[in-house]
Design a protein around this motif. Structure first.
Motif, PDB file in Angstrom:
ATOM      1  N   ASP A 159     -40.474 -54.059  47.287  1.00 21.06           N
ATOM      2  CA  ASP A 159     -41.198 -52.823  46.592  1.00 21.06           C
ATOM      3  C   ASP A 159     -41.242 -51.631  47.338  1.00 21.06           C
ATOM      4  O   ASP A 159     -40.312 -52.285  48.569  1.00 21.06           O
ATOM      5  CB  ASP A 159     -42.675 -53.577  47.630  1.00 21.06           C
ATOM      6  CG  ASP A 159     -43.096 -54.601  45.922  1.00 21.06           C
ATOM      7  OD1 ASP A 159     -42.422 -55.188  44.613  1.00 21.06           O
ATOM      8  OD2 ASP A 159     -44.433 -54.946  45.899  1.00 21.06           O
ATOM      9  N   LEU A 179     -43.256 -47.839  48.705  1.00 19.98           N
ATOM     10  CA  LEU A 179     -43.890 -47.413  48.852  1.00 19.98           C
ATOM     11  C   LEU A 179     -43.832 -45.452  48.988  1.00 19.98           C
ATOM     12  O   LEU A 179     -43.038 -45.559  50.050  1.00 19.98           O
ATOM     13  CB  LEU A 179     -45.465 -47.950  49.430  1.00 19.98           C
ATOM     14  CG  LEU A 179     -45.818 -46.545  50.260  1.00 19.98           C
ATOM     15  CD1 LEU A 179     -47.480 -46.984  49.122  1.00 19.98           C
ATOM     16  CD2 LEU A 179     -46.629 -47.036  51.508  1.00 19.98           C
ATOM     17  N   HIS A 182     -46.589 -46.655  44.392  1.00 16.01           N
ATOM     18  CA  HIS A 182     -45.850 -47.852  45.173  1.00 16.01           C
ATOM     19  C   HIS A 182     -45.137 -48.288  43.391  1.00 16.01           C
ATOM     20  O   HIS A 182     -45.427 -48.510  42.234  1.00 16.01           O
ATOM     21  CB  HIS A 182     -47.418 -48.999  44.485  1.00 16.01           C
ATOM     22  CG  HIS A 182     -46.746 -50.428  44.895  1.00 16.01           C
ATOM     23  ND1 HIS A 182     -47.196 -51.600  44.476  1.00 16.01           N
ATOM     24  CD2 HIS A 182     -45.865 -50.837  45.200  1.00 16.01           C
ATOM     25  CE1 HIS A 182     -47.070 -52.762  44.635  1.00 16.01           C
ATOM     26  NE2 HIS A 182     -45.827 -52.015  44.952  1.00 16.01           N
ATOM     27  N   ALA A 237     -48.346 -55.538  48.767  1.00 17.06           N
ATOM     28  CA  ALA A 237     -46.620 -55.986  48.261  1.00 17.06           C
ATOM     29  C   ALA A 237     -45.571 -56.388  48.963  1.00 17.06           C
ATOM     30  O   ALA A 237     -45.631 -57.594  49.389  1.00 17.06           O
ATOM     31  CB  ALA A 237     -46.293 -54.156  49.615  1.00 17.06           C
TER      32      ALA A 237
END
Length: 500
Positions: A482, A484, A465, A478
């Protein structure tokens, strides 16, 4: 049945990823035919259907719905719909679908939480009639749609996204029931034909098992963790081959855990059945007879035979994958040239979304590397063993959800080295265009997929993350912008490169 379900479902999880299965059972709940769908669905249905359908008063037009893992289900998102099939007044069999619902009412979006109790994982549906003699049971329909039961009317909420997928399952079951009913009218000996099919399947299965050398073969592997602090959780197997039968004893497996990697015995059975099915020729019919020579035991209260109300969300996906590794590891001692090295050993479950009127639920399993074998290298970027779904295409993912795919590629070099290399995993990176709650249920982040015959292990997977390494099972919030990244494991290699 599968075509009807795929074309009438509303969610990408079913219509794009094909996370569903269809099968036909006889009047006693014995498997007679299945589509080439998802092994963990089909094997567990074969194991549990007889108990589920027996002792009930069935009527034409009934539809039964259930997802209770301790009453024939697997985990709560996998919902089973059963339609009885009649020839005039005689019960002839059942048409059955099982599909994964991304929203089954869990505490976190995607309905795959890092849970410690079954009730946290969503709506538990005991075997209940969704239709009674052709009439929708409106309070239950509204409950499945996440709506208040008391405000119902005479029609099911077909416009509701959640209920639309249940309606699609109902349509698929009814289509299968109509076809089987028509077949029963022109084949008065259909019951005998079912019996003959299963007798033939048993004969072929016994012949294949008899070709294995008698003996006792032991193997064990571990789950990385349970998401609640317990690590290196052992799954142990003693496999006994005796003549034309096999018995799998999972004594020595760890006790059930606080986290959600527990599973009912039906899931362990599905993994075992799958491994033996893979030993057989393609023309062997997938039916109840295949599994009659295979016995199975797991102590009650262990990881593979958990007691209610243990959490099981990841047991169906992650633990079933490890059971396959363990069974194949034992079989490799009996049939070394027929068994591959370990594949990625995880489904890399990614679930996310947001609550509220504009809420959304996204769920996906990610492909990885397949194990190499005596005949060649493992495949790269494929779903392996207990899952048989597709990916969500980038175009579908970005049009349905506030996500942007930044990277989606093969993870070169992640397959284990050997004369034949293991297949490579994948790398997928997402950018969030809206706030979301995210859950990851993954494995093989600590223990690598093993190689065979001197081949090297595949690379373990990674979850990140914003660049920060995450645990294998975790949840987080999140924010917009952001990122991932999920990197899936590679498969194990086959043969030592120094082998002459």
């Amino acid at each position: 049945m599968g075509a009807v379900l795929r074309l009438s479902a509303l969610s990408p999880n079913i219509k794009d990823r094909l996370d569903f299965s269809c099968a036909i059972f006889d009047a006693r709940g014995r498997l007679c035919a299945q589509a080439a769908h998802i092994p963990v669905h089909l094997g567990s249905m074969a194991y549990a259907m007889a108990d589920l359908v027996s002792g009930r008063e069935w009527a034409a037009g009934d539809l039964l719905v259930v997802n209770d893992p301790y009453l024939g289900g697997t985990h709560l998102p996998d919902v089973t719909v059963v339609a009885p099939v009649f020839r005039e007044k005689d019960l002839m069999g059942f048409a059955v679908t099982r599909a994964h619902h991304a929203n089954i009412g869990a505490h976190s979006p995607g309905s795959m939480p890092v849970s410690t109790h079954l009730e946290q994982e969503g709506l538990v549906i005991a075997p209940t009639l969704l239709k009674r003699e052709g009439r929708w049971q409106i309070p239950l329909c509204r409950r499945l749609a996440g709506l208040p039961e008391e405000q119902g009317n005479s029609q099911p909420p077909m416009e509701n996204l959640r209920f639309g997928d249940f309606a699609a399952q109902a349509s698929a079951c009814e289509a299968g029931a109509r076809r089987l009913s028509e077949l029963a009218l022109v084949l008065p000996d259909l019951e005998q034909a079912f019996d003959a099919l299963n007798t033939y399947g048993e004969k072929r299965a016994r012949a294949r098992i008899a070709a294995l050398p008698d003996g006792e073969y032991r193997f064990e592997d571990v789950m990385d963790d349970d998401g609640q602090g317990q690590q290196d959780i052992v799954i142990a197997l003693s496999l006994r081959i005796e003549g034309d039968s096999a018995f799998l004893d999972f004594t020595g497996t760890a006790d059930q855990v606080a986290g959600n990697i527990n599973c009912p015995l039906s899931v362990a059975a599905a993994a075992a059945y799958y491994c033996f099915r893979c030993l057989m020729d393609d023309d062997v019919p997938a039916c109840d007879g295949l599994f009659r020579p295979i016995g199975l035991y797991a102590p009650e209260g262990c990881l593979l035979n958990a007691r209610r109300p243990s959490a099981v969300a990841a047991g169906n996906v992650e633990t079933s994958s490890r059971v396959v590794d363990v069974v194949l590891g034992a079989l490799a001692q009996a049939a070394p040239d027929a068994i591959p090295a370990a594949s990625q050993g995880t489904m890399n479950n990614v679930a996310m979304g947001a609550a509220g009127e504009q809420g959304w639920d996204y769920y996906e399993t990610m492909a990885g590397g397949a194990g190499a074998h005596a005949g060649g290298a493992g495949l790269s970027a494929v779903h392996t063993h207990m899952t048989n779904t597709l990916n969500t295409p980038i175009e579908s993912l970005e049009s349905h959800y506030p996500l942007r795919v930044l990277e989606y590629r093969i993870r070169h070099g992640s397959g284990g080295a050997g004369v034949f290399c293991g297949g490579d995993g994948l790398v997928r990176e997402l950018e969030f265009l809206a706030e979301a709650q995210v859950t990851l249920l993954t494995d093989r982040r600590r223990s690598a997929p093993w190689g065979l015959a001197g081949g090297k292990n595949g690379a373990v997977g990674e979850n990140r993350h914003n660049g920060r390494l995450l645990p294998s099972k975790t949840g987080f919030a999140a924010r917009v912008g952001d990122r991932l990244l999920v990197a899936s494991p590679g498969g194990g290699g086959y043969y030592d490169t120094k082998r002459k």
